[in-house]
Design a protein around this motif. Structure first.
Motif, PDB file in Angstrom:
ATOM      1  N   ASN A  61     -21.179  86.296  31.134  1.00 33.35           N
ATOM      2  CA  ASN A  61     -21.667  86.091  32.503  1.00 33.35           C
ATOM      3  C   ASN A  61     -21.048  84.856  33.137  1.00 33.35           C
ATOM      4  OD1 ASN A  61     -23.303  88.379  32.705  1.00 33.35           O
ATOM      5  ND2 ASN A  61     -24.982  87.360  31.653  1.00 33.35           N
ATOM      6  N   ARG A 111     -23.588  87.200  25.603  1.00 34.82           N
ATOM      7  CA  ARG A 111     -23.851  87.686  26.965  1.00 34.82           C
ATOM      8  C   ARG A 111     -23.750  86.524  27.959  1.00 34.82           C
ATOM      9  NH1 ARG A 111     -28.739  89.864  26.346  1.00 34.82           N
ATOM     10  NH2 ARG A 111     -29.727  87.936  26.979  1.00 34.82           N
ATOM     11  N   LYS A 146     -17.528  85.758  34.216  1.00 30.39           N
ATOM     12  CA  LYS A 146     -17.544  86.619  35.410  1.00 30.39           C
ATOM     13  C   LYS A 146     -17.841  85.801  36.666  1.00 30.39           C
ATOM     14  CE  LYS A 146     -19.031  90.805  33.009  1.00 30.39           C
ATOM     15  NZ  LYS A 146     -20.173  91.713  32.765  1.00 30.39           N
ATOM     16  N   PRO A 164     -23.660  88.146  38.261  1.00 26.64           N
ATOM     17  CA  PRO A 164     -23.748  88.324  36.806  1.00 26.64           C
ATOM     18  C   PRO A 164     -24.705  87.315  36.172  1.00 26.64           C
ATOM     19  CG  PRO A 164     -21.457  88.334  37.525  1.00 26.64           C
ATOM     20  CD  PRO A 164     -22.292  87.949  38.718  1.00 26.64           C
ATOM     21  N   GLY A 165     -25.563  87.798  35.302  1.00 29.38           N
ATOM     22  CA  GLY A 165     -26.487  86.924  34.584  1.00 29.38           C
ATOM     23  C   GLY A 165     -27.719  86.527  35.363  1.00 29.38           C
TER      24      GLY A 165
END
Length: 139
Positions: free
Chosen positions: A99, A95, A102, A45-46
Motif C-alpha cells: 500500500n 500488505r 502504491k 490504497p490501504g
C-alpha cells in the motif's frame, strides 16, 4: 488452555480498526494546528487514517502489535497459536508495504506514526509530524 485462547479471542474482537484513541488524539492535535484532512479514505490504497490533500500526504497511525513495529516492545508474537499469528502479522506487514508503494506511485508522501511513539513522547512526535508534513512545502 482453552480459557486463555477464548479470552484472547474476546479481547481481539474488541480492538477497533479506526477511530482509535490514538488516532483521535493525533487528528485533534492536527486540527488544532490548522490542518484540514480527510479520514479513512477508502479510495486510496490501504485506506489511510489521515489524508492531507493540500500536502499530498497520507498518515498511517499504526499499532505496534498489528503492524509489527520492528524492535518494539509492543510488537510481540503471542505465545499460543503461533501458527496463526506469525503468518497473520507477516501478511499485515507485506500488505502495508504494498500500500505504501502504491501511494508513492500516486505521488503521495507516506508518514507512519507508531503507537509507541505516541505513548512515549506525544508532543515531540507531533512537532516532528508537523515538520514532516510541511517539509516539501518549504523547498
Amino acid at each position: 488452555m482453552k480459557e486463555k485462547s477464548d479470552s484472547r479471542s474476546h479481547n481481539m474482537s474488541h480492538v477497533k480498526g479506526k477511530d482509535t484513541s490514538i488516532e483521535l488524539k493525533v487528528r485533534k492535535y492536527l486540527f488544532c494546528h490548522g490542518f484540514r484532512y480527510r479520514k479513512n479514505d477508502r479510495k486510496l490504497p490501504g485506506c489511510p487514517d489521515i489524508v492531507l490533500p493540500k500536502y499530498r500526504c497520507v498518515i498511517f497511525i499504526n499499532g505496534c502489535f498489528w503492524h509489527h513495529h520492528y524492535n518494539c516492545k509492543y510488537a510481540t508474537i503471542p505465545k499460543t497459536n503461533k501458527e496463526y499469528w506469525i503468518p497473520k502479522i507477516e501478511k499485515n506487514t507485506l500488505r502495508d508495504i504494498e500500500n505504501y508503494k502504491k501511494l508513492e506511485q500516486l505521488d503521495y508522501r507516506v508518514i507512519i506514526v507508531w503507537e509507541c511513539e505516541i505513548k512515549s513522547s506525544f508532543n515531540a512526535r507531533m512537532e516532528y509530524l508537523i515538520n514532516e508534513i510541511k517539509r516539501d512545502m518549504n523547498e
